[in-house]
Design a protein around this motif. Structure first.
Motif, mmCIF file in Angstrom:
data_model
loop_
_atom_site.group_PDB
_atom_site.id
_atom_site.type_symbol
_atom_site.label_atom_id
_atom_site.label_comp_id
_atom_site.label_asym_id
_atom_site.label_seq_id
_atom_site.Cartn_x
_atom_site.Cartn_y
_atom_site.Cartn_z
ATOM 1 N N TYR A 45 0.811 -1.222 0.000
ATOM 2 C CA TYR A 45 0.000 0.000 0.000
ATOM 3 C C TYR A 45 0.841 1.266 0.000
ATOM 4 C CZ TYR A 45 -3.593 -3.326 1.325
ATOM 5 O OH TYR A 45 -4.419 -4.401 1.366
ATOM 6 N N TRP A 46 2.106 1.217 0.462
ATOM 7 C CA TRP A 46 2.889 2.449 0.523
ATOM 8 C C TRP A 46 3.222 2.937 -0.883
ATOM 9 C CZ3 TRP A 46 3.902 5.382 4.733
ATOM 10 C CH2 TRP A 46 4.776 6.456 4.553
ATOM 11 N N ARG A 71 -5.481 9.349 0.939
ATOM 12 C CA ARG A 71 -4.126 9.551 0.441
ATOM 13 C C ARG A 71 -3.947 11.008 0.046
ATOM 14 N NH1 ARG A 71 -0.809 5.603 -0.036
ATOM 15 N NH2 ARG A 71 -1.421 3.448 -0.445
ATOM 16 N N ASN A 107 -1.917 4.239 5.338
ATOM 17 C CA ASN A 107 -1.203 2.980 5.147
ATOM 18 C C ASN A 107 -1.315 2.086 6.380
ATOM 19 O OD1 ASN A 107 -0.283 3.647 2.543
ATOM 20 N ND2 ASN A 107 1.401 4.842 3.393
ATOM 21 N N THR A 131 4.628 3.237 8.395
ATOM 22 C CA THR A 131 3.417 2.422 8.269
ATOM 23 C C THR A 131 3.056 1.788 9.606
ATOM 24 O OG1 THR A 131 3.782 1.935 5.932
ATOM 25 C CG2 THR A 131 2.388 0.400 7.143
#
Length: 448
Positions: free
Chosen positions: A44-45, A195, A289, A377
């Protein structure tokens, strides 16, 4: 958050407002960030996915380069670049070669073009970086900020971007001054984590602001843990709370140990996303994240979603079930564990050792960047978990606990009042009983 230096005030030209936050370093990993090498960052990062159907951060990010030729011959008070489009908005760079309301400084601003056509109340949040390019890339000047552009505040930047004497030190090449700008338009949401940053831009900012984001998350977590420790150390209150919790049925405990995602996440956004705090976007991305890691950890119980190495994952506090956060264990056990377990140590080899003097940057490599991303994260995940636990405790469980205490106190007052009334009746009846006893005794004597 780091304070700004005296020569780099982030202001709109028409105001003297100084916003907080400032670039802590001037390093930008032009090679490691932009070469597109494979990443081992946490899931996801690197991705640009979003739960929203709107534009992705990468679609709202853009760069622009402005080369000002024959700079030494310019005698105008201000210069404007051509307009360029980022995120569906027209922008331009504005500079004052001799300074704006200041002496002997180069002033630099980012402005919304056609701002006079903006409707009142309409605004655009954007994070941007203005770079003054040096012939030696390590000496290039970078400044970052986050601002909410509106009809009233349509320009933002630095009155004292750089002393003119320093501009002559490698920033003019063949009588050409080169200015670059990176703009990230933010489509913020109030009801869920979102995001903020394009992947490459985010990686660049992580190298600069890692320590700030780490401190923000750790400060929040430690503050909440400190309150829990005080709660547990208050023996009388803790004992009363434990008795309350153990005294209610299992179904009630289950209901109070969960809460809808959106009702908590909108509070998280309000708490952490602060416009004009330059690290807010990185914090929000870390929390986003972290939430994805938390959701993936829930799935991993079924043998899926490898998000972080197992040895790096502390025992979970909450899990995600459909549209709800759910505490994974009995609340008494979780409160004691969270209050007493030590936090993971800071990464002393991380960006806190980075300098801003343009010196060697051998330590900045792909592995260190991805290590920082993994750390953020995990901090985001832990911050979300602590926020959820504290929210459920204060807004559900403790409310019920206080209601139970109030009810118990009310019952005690009623009982005390009834006892007082009983005593009064008894006291009133006592003289009559004595008189009756004396009269009966007298009658008995007379009969005798």
């Amino acid at each position: 958050m780091a304070g700004i230096s005296s020569n780099e005030c982030r202001v709109g030209r028409s105001t003297d407002v100084i916003s907080s936050g400032q670039a802590l370093a001037e390093w930008r990993s032009s090679e490691q960030v932009e070469n597109g090498t494979p990443s081992t960052s946490p899931a996801y990062w690197d991705s640009d996915d979003s739960d929203d159907t709107g534009a992705k951060p990468s679609e709202l990010y853009g760069k622009y380069t402005w080369k000002i030729q024959k700079f030494s011959q310019i005698n105008k008070r201000e210069l404007r670049s051509n307009a360029f489009d980022v995120g569906g908005i027209k922008w331009y760079i504005l500079i004052y070669p001799q300074g704006c309301d200041v002496y002997d400084h180069l002033s630099s601003f980012l402005c919304v073009a056609n701002h006079d056509k903006l409707l009142p109340g309409l605004s655009h949040v954007a994070q941007f970086t203005i770079t003054l390019v040096n012939k030696d890339p390590k000496k290039s000047k970078y400044s970052d900020t986050l601002h909410q552009f509106s009809k009233k505040e349509h320009d933002w930047g630095w009155k004292k971007f750089m002393e003119l004497s320093k501009v002559l030190d490698g920033f003019i090449d063949a009588d050409t001054l080169t200015i670059k700008v990176q703009v990230q338009v933010i489509r913020e949401r109030a009801d869920c984590l979102f995001r903020c940053l394009d992947f490459q831009y985010r990686r660049e900012l992580v190298c600069v602001y890692f320590t700030n984001v780490e401190q923000i998350c750790l400060r929040f977590v430690e503050e909440r843990r400190g309150k829990l420790r005080k709660f547990i150390e208050d023996k009388a209150r803790w004992s009363s709370f434990c008795a309350f919790w153990l005294g209610i049925d299992q179904n009630a405990r289950c209901r109070m140990s969960r809460e809808k995602l959106d009702s908590i996440l909108k509070v998280v956004v309000k708490h952490f996303f602060i416009v004009k705090e330059v690290t807010s976007t990185l914090v929000m991305d870390s929390l986003y994240n972290g939430l994805k890691a938390l959701e993936g950890q829930t799935k991993s119980k079924k043998g899926r979603a490898k998000l972080l190495d197992a040895e790096e994952m502390p025992a979970p506090i909450v899990c995600v079930e459909e549209d709800k956060f759910v505490l994974v264990d009995d609340v008494l056990l979780l409160l004691e564990r969270v209050a007493l377990e030590p936090l993971p140590p800071k990464d002393e080899k991380g960006p806190q050792n980075r300098t801003m003097d343009g010196g060697p940057r051998e330590d900045f490599n792909k592995d260190s960047i991805e290590r920082d991303e993994r750390r953020l994260t995990e901090l985001g995940r832990r911050t979300v978990e602590i926020f959820v636990l504290a929210h459920i405790l204060s807004n559900k469980i403790e409310v019920s606990y206080q209601e139970a205490l109030a009810l118990k106190r009310q019952e005690e007052l009623i009982r005390e009042e009834e006892e007082k009334k009983g005593k009064k009746i008894e006291q009133k009846a006592k003289p009559g009983a004595i008189k009756k006893g004396k009269k009966a005794k007298k009658n008995q004597v007379c009969m005798t």
